[in-house]
Design an enzyme around this catalytic site. Structure first.
Site, PDB file in Angstrom:
ATOM      1  N   TYR A 210      -5.118  -2.332  -5.658  1.00 53.73           N
ATOM      2  CA  TYR A 210      -3.803  -2.241  -5.009  1.00 53.73           C
ATOM      3  C   TYR A 210      -2.790  -1.650  -5.987  1.00 53.73           C
ATOM      4  CZ  TYR A 210       0.751  -3.898  -3.358  1.00 53.73           C
ATOM      5  OH  TYR A 210       2.064  -3.983  -2.998  1.00 53.73           O
TER       6      TYR A 210
ATOM      7  N   THR B  54       5.306  -1.529  -6.613  1.00 54.75           N
ATOM      8  CA  THR B  54       5.028  -2.955  -6.810  1.00 54.75           C
ATOM      9  C   THR B  54       4.915  -3.305  -8.286  1.00 54.75           C
ATOM     10  OG1 THR B  54       3.308  -4.635  -6.531  1.00 54.75           O
ATOM     11  CG2 THR B  54       2.584  -2.361  -6.454  1.00 54.75           C
TER      12      THR B  54
END
Ligand code: UDP
Length: 329
Positions: A139, A115
């Protein structure tokens, strides 16, 4: 190739399964259906309903496989700030258990869903692969940890791996059969669509005091089918070049939250009810990809270059599937 798709019943994984099949690969899905949907797995594709850390089940699923594509992870910036342990457990500890099972089974190709959240606050935009990685939420930190593990494992000859750093995955399959169906939706485009359709309360715009032209955050929205095709291309390119490779996947165009809200209103023909709230913790002001490396290496070329076209596929999915995959035709 025969590929095991971990998380293949989820949003991006299910689109990747479709793209793999269309490219002539054989596919199996490993998914515990905690967030995925049985209905998203095509008939004829074996579904191994198990946790990625369930060694026996994973070993059975891996028999005869050439590669693993790993999508089975937690994905919310806000959720990771609230419950970081869940992110380190799922996105790191369980992913390592999956790789351990691969190592024992002799499966040595790994395609990893990473990501742009691994970058943190940009020091330059657009962001290429060499941009410093300093995540500002758990995250992003959990995804970066796995990237680092893959780099080490690749250097030691344990496997060949590619990390695909998605910018903002969005949209739905253009044939209307696959889309986003999360129990707790937190993403901008589906929430804006649902607000416009009157299915959810008005949208809250998280902050309009950022250092951007209209004060709202800028993101690079990339269609989920373009991401899916990139996985197939990256898998097929995995034999060439370095044993660990990382690619940014985005369109190279940024849109502010306000632009998205206006776009959803235009596509649906009705304005998105919204108000402005405080900033959300963990949100960098601007994330836009420089995806030149993916283009040069494996021909990545997004088909969906217009935000309206992306929103249109998402809007059709949500209109036709008010209960997601539970909607009866
Ligand atoms: N956003 C917002 N309201 C919402 C959800 C998201 O203003 O209800 C903003 C969020 O702050 C970010 C952008 O929309 O700037 C995209 O957020 P999303 O959660 O869709 O993806 P992320 O960029 O976190 O991966």
């Amino acid at each position: 190739m025969r590929a095991l798709v971990a998380g293949g019943a989820g949003y991006i994984g299910s689109h990747a399964v479709r793209a793999l099949l269309e490219a002539g690969h054989e596919v199996r899905v490993l998914d515990d259906l905690s967030a995925g949907h049985r209905a998203a797995v095509p008939a004829g594709v074996p579904l191994f309903e198990a946790d990625i850390a369930d060694r026996d089940a994973v070993s059975r699923a891996l028999e005869g496989c050439d590669a693993v594509l790993h999508f089975a992870a937690l994905l919310s910036v806000g959720g990771s700030v609230r419950d970081p342990l869940a992110y380190w457990r799922n996105n790191v500890a369980k992913a390592i258990a999956l790789i351990d099972a691969m190592d024992a089974a002799g499966v040595r190709r790994f395609v990893f869903s990473s990501t742009c959240a691994t970058f943190g606050v940009p020091v330059r935009v657009p962001m290429d692969e060499d941009h410093p990685q300093a995540p500002i939420n758990p995250y992003g930190a959990s995804k970066l940890a796995l990237e680092r593990a893959l780099r080490d494992l690749a250097a030691a000859g344990v496997l060949r791996a590619v990390a695909l750093r998605y910018f903002n995955a969005s949209g739905a399959h253009e044939d209307g059969s696959l889309g986003e169906d999360h129990a707790h939706e937190e993403h901008l485009i589906p929430l804006a669509i649902d607000a416009a359709l009157g299915r959810r309360p008005p949208l809250t715009v998280f902050g309009e005091d950022y250092d951007t032209p209209d004060g709202t955050c800028i993101r690079d929205y990339i269609h989920v089918q373009d991401l899916a095709v990139a996985h197939v291309q990256a898998l097929e390119a995995l034999e060439r070049g370095d044993a660990f490779q990382a690619y940014n996947l985005g369109t190279g165009r940024g849109h502010s939250v306000r632009e998205v809200v206006d776009c959803v209103g235009r596509v649906l023909g009705t304005p998105v009810p919204h108000s402005v709230g405080p900033r959300r913790a963990g949100d960098p002001p601007r994330l836009v990809a420089a995806a030149e490396r993916a283009r040069a290496t494996f021909g990545f070329a997004p088909r969906f270059t217009d935000l309206g076209a992306i929103v249109d596929t998402a809007a059709r999915w949500r209109r036709d599937h008010p209960q997601g995959y539970r909607t009866r035709p």
